[in-house]
Design an enzyme around this catalytic site. Sequence first.
Site, PDB file in Angstrom:
ATOM      1  N   TYR A  24      25.663  -6.585   5.011  1.00 23.73           N
ATOM      2  CA  TYR A  24      26.499  -6.913   6.174  1.00 23.73           C
ATOM      3  C   TYR A  24      25.933  -8.136   6.897  1.00 23.73           C
ATOM      4  O   TYR A  24      26.671  -9.066   7.231  1.00 23.73           O
ATOM      5  CB  TYR A  24      26.565  -5.701   7.111  1.00 23.73           C
ATOM      6  CG  TYR A  24      27.268  -5.972   8.411  1.00 23.73           C
ATOM      7  CD1 TYR A  24      28.648  -6.192   8.457  1.00 23.73           C
ATOM      8  CD2 TYR A  24      26.566  -6.015   9.612  1.00 23.73           C
ATOM      9  CE1 TYR A  24      29.298  -6.454   9.656  1.00 23.73           C
ATOM     10  CE2 TYR A  24      27.206  -6.272  10.815  1.00 23.73           C
ATOM     11  CZ  TYR A  24      28.568  -6.484  10.832  1.00 23.73           C
ATOM     12  OH  TYR A  24      29.202  -6.742  12.026  1.00 23.73           O
ATOM     13  N   GLU A  46      33.564  -1.882  17.399  1.00 26.20           N
ATOM     14  CA  GLU A  46      32.602  -2.028  18.500  1.00 26.20           C
ATOM     15  C   GLU A  46      32.833  -0.945  19.555  1.00 26.20           C
ATOM     16  O   GLU A  46      31.884  -0.420  20.131  1.00 26.20           O
ATOM     17  CB  GLU A  46      32.688  -3.423  19.127  1.00 26.20           C
ATOM     18  CG  GLU A  46      32.237  -4.556  18.231  1.00 26.20           C
ATOM     19  CD  GLU A  46      30.758  -4.547  17.880  1.00 26.20           C
ATOM     20  OE1 GLU A  46      29.978  -3.794  18.492  1.00 26.20           O
ATOM     21  OE2 GLU A  46      30.371  -5.312  16.971  1.00 26.20           O
ATOM     22  N   TRP A  54      24.828   0.887  14.911  1.00 21.35           N
ATOM     23  CA  TRP A  54      25.791   0.157  14.100  1.00 21.35           C
ATOM     24  C   TRP A  54      25.799   0.672  12.667  1.00 21.35           C
ATOM     25  O   TRP A  54      26.842   0.711  12.016  1.00 21.35           O
ATOM     26  CB  TRP A  54      25.502  -1.349  14.143  1.00 21.35           C
ATOM     27  CG  TRP A  54      26.510  -2.102  13.336  1.00 21.35           C
ATOM     28  CD1 TRP A  54      26.293  -2.798  12.191  1.00 21.35           C
ATOM     29  CD2 TRP A  54      27.917  -2.206  13.586  1.00 21.35           C
ATOM     30  NE1 TRP A  54      27.467  -3.331  11.713  1.00 21.35           N
ATOM     31  CE2 TRP A  54      28.489  -2.984  12.551  1.00 21.35           C
ATOM     32  CE3 TRP A  54      28.758  -1.707  14.589  1.00 21.35           C
ATOM     33  CZ2 TRP A  54      29.839  -3.280  12.490  1.00 21.35           C
ATOM     34  CZ3 TRP A  54      30.117  -2.012  14.515  1.00 21.35           C
ATOM     35  CH2 TRP A  54      30.639  -2.779  13.485  1.00 21.35           C
TER      36      TRP A  54
END
Length: 195
Positions: A24, A46, A54
């Site tokens: 990522y 988000e 995350w």
Amino acid sequence: MTVLGDDGLRRPPWAANDDLMRTYYDTEWGMPVRDERGLFERLSLEVFQSGLSWATILRKRRSFRDAFADFDPDTVAAYDHRDVARLMADARIVRNHRKIEATIQNARATIALRDDGGLADLIWSFQPAETPRPRTYDEVPTTSPESHALAKELKRRGFAHVGPTTMFALMEAVGIVDTHLLDSHRRGTSGVWPD
């Protein structure tokens, strides 16, 4: 400080050891996203990430895409109480009623923005004149005047769960600011900010 990987590339500690996070970081985080669906997806993720790691969200990303019709705003905007119940029962995603409702509300707000330039134009209009130049992770900000202003404007436009910290994370993720550490191999690679 960054961590030197076996491949000779420097990354922040959060992207150094986990394959999913490294991929990522190397291929997506901080690269410009300028289309409505792409920004609606990043905004939604988000929102769900708020208060969580995350990595948790990234591991569930495929399930989120399935649950939210590949983040098509028109489809998500039509979700009703039955869809909320379905999503609350879906163990593959983060089952938070407020965040699910916010995502549906944000899809409707995204559609409403189309007559006024659209989501991408609005979000990118908050690009600052300069980007941070952090040498260490402690120097990476978590908010900015622009993220406060973006959060305020999105709320005014009917968006929910879009605080200044969440909006700064969005701005980092989609290339509006470049918070890659100065010695990272990714610093300056977005094409938005020169190194």
